[in-house]
Every structure is written in C-alpha cells, then in structure tokens.
Motif scaffolding. Structure first.
Motif: not given
Length: 137
Positions: A35-42
C-alpha cells in the motif's frame, strides 16, 4: 450418519495456531508495504507497527516450537527458528532504511512462513511425543 473426524492432538492444534498467526502477520506486512510503496504513504506507519507485532509473534512461535520440539519435529522447529531470525534481521534492515535487501528478504520471509504453515498442517505427531494418542475413527 457419518461421524466427525477426530480432533488432532492438542500439540498439533497449538503448533498450527502459532503458524497461522505468524503467516497472517507476514501477509499483513506485505499488504501494508504494498500500500505505501504503491503511493499511499499513510500505510507506512501500519507497516512499522506491524513489524514489531510480527517480531513478537515469530519469536513467540519459535519458542512454542522449541518447547514442543518433540511433537513439532526437526524440520518445523528449524523453519520456526529461521523465520524468527529472518524477521529480526528484516526489522533491522527496515529500521536502517536499507530498502532493496529489506524487500528481497520480505519475499523470502513470506516463503518460509508459508513453508512452516504447510509443513505444520501436514505434520503427523510422532508416536513417542504423544502423552495420549488421538482418538481414532
């Protein structure tokens, strides 16, 4: 009316439960990372907290396998201890910001966690480690 299959020995229930919890944590970690590697830093915060949950679960799992080593067998004990060591190294790599080896080791961890779960569910309790035999059908 068909009868229900016999319950596995309590040691197998404990070992299978421990492996399932660990595999669940490892899969969750992969999900938070994706999720965060895919652009969702939260989601990075979830991955960081999940790392400590995963460390705790894998160490506890390794201890369970060591305590029940006669029932678990050498392959499962080795996999459980190896997995705990790998997760500890993985956490260190992540905390240090060493991304490429962290991701690669994460894939290997998923493989070892899957192997541990698979071997544990297929494992048959050795006769010598059972204080009481499981009920037969």
């Amino acid at each position: 009316m068909p009868s229900l299959p016999a319950m596995p020995h309590p040691h197998l229930i404990v070992l299978r439960s421990a492996a399932t919890l660990v595999l669940s944590a490892v899969v969750a970690q992969a999900g938070w990372a994706a999720a965060f590697i895919g652009g969702e830093p939260g989601y990075r915060a979830f991955h960081e907290v999940g790392a400590w949950v995963t460390v705790t679960l894998t160490v506890a799992c390794a201890l369970v396998y060591l305590v029940l080593r006669a029932s678990a067998g050498p392959v499962n004990v080795t996999l459980a201890v190896l997995l705990a060591a790998m997760v500890a190294v993985q956490t260190g790599l992540g905390s240090s910001g060493v991304v490429a080896p962290h991701v690669f080791l994460g894939v290997l961890i998923a493989m070892v966690a899957t192997a541990l779960t698979s071997w544990t569910y297929r494992h048959v309790l050795p006769e010598s480690s059972a204080s009481s035999k499981p009920r037969s059908q």
